[in-house]
Design an enzyme around this catalytic site. Structure first.
Site, PDB file in Angstrom:
ATOM      1  N   HIS A   1      -2.202  -3.258   5.075  1.00  0.00           N
ATOM      2  CA  HIS A   1      -1.025  -3.778   4.443  1.00  0.00           C
ATOM      3  C   HIS A   1      -1.551  -4.618   3.336  1.00  0.00           C
ATOM      4  CE1 HIS A   1       2.108  -2.257   7.124  1.00  0.00           C
ATOM      5  NE2 HIS A   1       1.423  -2.777   8.019  1.00  0.00           N
TER       6      HIS A   1
ATOM      7  N   HIS B   1      -3.851 -14.370   2.482  1.00  0.00           N
ATOM      8  CA  HIS B   1      -3.912 -12.811   2.117  1.00  0.00           C
ATOM      9  C   HIS B   1      -3.378 -12.741   0.719  1.00  0.00           C
ATOM     10  CE1 HIS B   1       0.333 -13.542   3.973  1.00  0.00           C
ATOM     11  NE2 HIS B   1       0.391 -12.937   2.848  1.00  0.00           N
TER      12      HIS B   1
ATOM     13  N   HIS C   1      -1.136 -10.486  -2.347  1.00  0.00           N
ATOM     14  CA  HIS C   1      -0.179  -9.408  -2.905  1.00  0.00           C
ATOM     15  C   HIS C   1      -0.390  -8.774  -4.260  1.00  0.00           C
ATOM     16  CE1 HIS C   1       2.403 -10.023   0.522  1.00  0.00           C
ATOM     17  NE2 HIS C   1       1.945 -11.430   0.442  1.00  0.00           N
TER      18      HIS C   1
ATOM     19  N   GLU D   1       4.747 -11.574  -5.360  1.00  0.00           N
ATOM     20  CA  GLU D   1       5.943 -11.397  -4.676  1.00  0.00           C
ATOM     21  C   GLU D   1       7.071 -12.344  -5.274  1.00  0.00           C
ATOM     22  OE1 GLU D   1       5.140 -11.485  -0.547  1.00  0.00           O
ATOM     23  OE2 GLU D   1       5.657  -9.480  -0.435  1.00  0.00           O
TER      24      GLU D   1
ATOM     25  N   HIS E   1      -1.203 -15.998  -0.397  1.00  0.00           N
ATOM     26  CA  HIS E   1      -0.436 -16.988   0.372  1.00  0.00           C
ATOM     27  C   HIS E   1      -1.199 -17.410   1.388  1.00  0.00           C
ATOM     28  CE1 HIS E   1       3.533 -14.125  -0.462  1.00  0.00           C
ATOM     29  NE2 HIS E   1       3.252 -15.267  -1.296  1.00  0.00           N
TER      30      HIS E   1
ATOM     31  N   THR F   1       7.747 -12.442   3.997  1.00  0.00           N
ATOM     32  CA  THR F   1       7.630 -11.342   3.334  1.00  0.00           C
ATOM     33  C   THR F   1       7.516  -9.874   3.781  1.00  0.00           C
ATOM     34  OG1 THR F   1       6.021 -11.284   2.100  1.00  0.00           O
ATOM     35  CG2 THR F   1       7.680 -13.050   1.314  1.00  0.00           C
TER      36      THR F   1
HETATM   37 ZN    ZN Z   1       2.325 -12.808   1.897  1.00  0.00          ZN
END
Ligand code: ZN
Length: 250
Positions: A89, A114, A116, A120, A133, A200
């Protein structure tokens, strides 16, 4: 499971057994960022995910109308190193033990961080190319404190460059890191927005004290491309605030 997902699962199994282990077994029901297992369906994929659909304090948010408040400064003391994992992911770094984030009388331990793409959280409707994050856990209460930082293209960032050079290319792959310093991903000023929200990703549990840095950091656009080559869209769309207050430290 839909027949198409089942077939795709078989195809993945042939191509990459570890991917399937990560995506299907280790994290429960398969979910994704688009199609039949995408964010609008997360709540119905499993009863464990009900908060994704029924929750009233979901994340991320479009940050706007923040209220200036006398909230505590953040003090960060993270350690270098850890291991870097492609979990199917995102790219996630399991942090070296002993790193902390202190906010007022609360101390959280850094567990992992990690990425994104795109961001987000939005700020007044605007998204950023990436967001990192930093996921912390409060030792006694188990509450999570997640600190988010936006990444924008600009000057190279030493830490992000070293991570990008080490991104495991396939789901399930993990590698040790030589001394990558997560503090290198912090903006020079730690002014932030704060609100109460959720994970999330499924199961979208509403257990997160969110802190989002007001100042983005610059990273080499070529390093952003190394991430988007693996994950070009792994951001949950922003949810409604539901009368939650967003506080701002400055
Ligand atoms: Zn995250």
């Amino acid at each position: 499971m839909e027949r198409r997902d089942f077939l795709r699962g078989l195809a993945l199994l042939a191509a990459c057994p570890l991917c399937v282990k990560t995506a299907y077994a280790a994290e429960g029901v398969h979910w994704s960022y688009e199609g039949e297992a995408g964010p609008e369906h997360w709540g119905s994929l499993s009863k464990d995910n009900s908060a994704c659909a029924a929750g009233s304090q979901q994340s991320p948010l479009d940050i706007r109308d923040a209220i200036k408040a006398d909230i505590p400064d953040i003090a960060i003391d993270w350690k270098s190193g850890g291991t870097i994992l492609n979990n199917g992911h995102t790219i996630q770094v399991k942090a070296a033990p002993g790193g902390t984030l202190r906010r007022g009388d609360k101390t959280y331990d850094l567990v992992q961080y990690h990425f994104h793409a795109p961001s987000e959280h939005l700020v007044e409707g605007k998204s950023f190319p990436m967001e990192v994050h930093f996921v912390h856990k409060h030792a006694e209460t188990g509450a999570l404190g997640v600190f988010g930082v936006f990444l924008v293209p600009g000057a190279a960032n030493k830490t992000f460059a070293s991570l990008a050079a080490a991104f495991p290319q396939k789901g399930g792959e993990e590698a040790s890191l030589d001394g990558a310093d997560p503090s290198g991903l912090l903006p020079s000023a730690l002014s932030y927005w704060a609100y109460e929200g959720s994970l999330t990703t499924p199961p979208c549990s509403e257990i997160v004290d969110w802190m989002v840095a007001m100042n983005p950091i610059e990273v080499d656009p070529a390093d952003i491309k190394k991430f988007t080559a693996l994950y070009s869209m792994n951001a949950r769309p922003a949810l409604v605030a539901n009368r939650r207050y967003i506080l701002s430290s400055s």
